[in-house]
Design a protein around this motif. Structure first.
Motif, short mmCIF file in Angstrom:
data_model
loop_
_atom_site.label_atom_id
_atom_site.label_comp_id
_atom_site.label_asym_id
_atom_site.label_seq_id
_atom_site.Cartn_x
_atom_site.Cartn_y
_atom_site.Cartn_z
N PRO A 25 31.72 52.13 36.91
CA PRO A 25 32.41 51.73 38.14
C PRO A 25 31.71 50.53 38.80
O PRO A 25 30.56 50.20 38.48
CB PRO A 25 32.30 52.98 39.03
N LEU A 26 32.42 49.91 39.71
CA LEU A 26 31.95 48.69 40.37
C LEU A 26 30.57 48.84 41.00
O LEU A 26 29.73 47.94 40.81
CB LEU A 26 32.98 48.20 41.39
N ALA A 52 33.04 42.19 35.66
CA ALA A 52 33.57 43.04 36.74
C ALA A 52 34.79 42.39 37.39
O ALA A 52 35.76 43.07 37.74
CB ALA A 52 32.48 43.29 37.78
N LEU A 53 34.74 41.07 37.53
CA LEU A 53 35.86 40.36 38.17
C LEU A 53 37.14 40.46 37.34
O LEU A 53 38.24 40.42 37.89
CB LEU A 53 35.49 38.90 38.41
N LYS A 54 37.01 40.64 36.05
CA LYS A 54 38.19 40.84 35.21
C LYS A 54 38.88 42.16 35.56
O LYS A 54 40.10 42.26 35.47
CB LYS A 54 37.80 40.84 33.73
N ARG A 55 38.09 43.14 35.99
CA ARG A 55 38.66 44.44 36.36
C ARG A 55 39.10 44.48 37.82
O ARG A 55 40.03 45.21 38.17
CB ARG A 55 37.64 45.55 36.09
N TRP A 56 38.41 43.76 38.67
CA TRP A 56 38.72 43.74 40.11
C TRP A 56 38.88 42.29 40.57
O TRP A 56 38.07 41.77 41.33
CB TRP A 56 37.60 44.43 40.89
N PRO A 57 39.95 41.63 40.13
CA PRO A 57 40.10 40.19 40.39
C PRO A 57 40.31 39.82 41.86
O PRO A 57 40.08 38.67 42.23
CB PRO A 57 41.32 39.80 39.55
N ASP A 58 40.72 40.76 42.69
CA ASP A 58 40.99 40.45 44.09
C ASP A 58 39.82 40.77 45.02
O ASP A 58 39.94 40.60 46.23
CB ASP A 58 42.24 41.21 44.57
N ASP A 59 38.72 41.22 44.47
CA ASP A 59 37.56 41.59 45.28
C ASP A 59 36.81 40.33 45.71
O ASP A 59 36.13 39.69 44.92
CB ASP A 59 36.64 42.53 44.49
N LEU A 62 33.00 40.31 45.37
CA LEU A 62 32.64 40.15 43.97
C LEU A 62 32.75 38.67 43.58
O LEU A 62 31.88 38.13 42.88
CB LEU A 62 33.55 41.01 43.10
N GLN A 63 33.77 38.00 44.05
CA GLN A 63 33.92 36.57 43.79
C GLN A 63 32.73 35.80 44.39
O GLN A 63 32.18 34.89 43.74
CB GLN A 63 35.23 36.06 44.37
#
Length: 189
Positions: A25-26, A52-59, A62-63
């Motif tokens: 998980p993140l 991780a950004l591939k899984r949660w691209p709108d975070d 994370l960006q």
């Protein structure tokens, strides 16, 4: 580190590491990225955050973290694109703006760095002490016109702050506005 020290190519280490971390998980991915960053292995940190950004691209956080890891790993163009993307979505993201501004300044782009800081101050409208730090940064970048604009905005929010008057006086002096400079110095005293 031991795999790298034994001569295993960094790409192979990164591939194996990502395969191990991918299903987690993140929070665990963020923790791993932070640990690699703390160990000065910024390229691995960036690889983990990119995965991780591939899984949660709108975070957005994370960006930002990926942008900062890219910066720390020396991938300046990619870091700039990522950090500017964060600022486009959230213009007042202080950490992203500061990371980008310092990176641009260090890359010999003081005008671009100054614009980032001026935009940040305009979007966030921070306390006087924070604006004073931004003004000092602008002075370091020789962005005196922008520093004057930030001074004006900060003084509108904190008209009696002596530090802001001192900085406004210094800024006006450099710009050749000696009477304005004198007025600010007198208010500072």
């Amino acid at each position: 580190r031991s795999a790298l020290a034994s001569g295993v190519p960094p790409e192979a280490v990164s591939r194996d590491l990502l395969a191990l971390l991918r299903p987690h998980p993140l929070p665990q991915l963020l923790s791993a990225a932070q640990a690699f960053g703390a160990a000065q292995l910024h390229a691995f940190s960036a690889d983990i955050l990119d995965e991780a950004l591939k899984r949660w691209p709108d975070d957005l956080e994370l960006q930002y973290r990926l942008g900062n890891a890219l910066r720390m790993s020396g991938r300046i163009a990619a870091a700039e694109a990522m950090l500017r993307g964060v600022l486009k979505l959230r213009p007042g993201h202080t950490e992203a703006a500061l990371s980008l501004a310092y990176m641009l300044r260090d890359a010999g782009k003081p005008n671009a760095a100054g614009q980032v800081i001026a935009d940040l101050d305009a979007n966030v409208r921070p306390a006087a002490k924070v604006s004073a730090g931004y003004i000092e940064f602008l002075h370091q970048c020789h962005q005196y016109q922008r520093a004057g604009e930030v001074c004006q905005g900060a003084l509108a929010r904190a008209p009696q702050d002596p530090t802001l008057h001192l900085l406004a006086g210094r800024t006006a002096h450099v710009l050749g506005k000696f009477e304005v400079s004198r007025g600010h110095f007198l208010k500072a005293m």
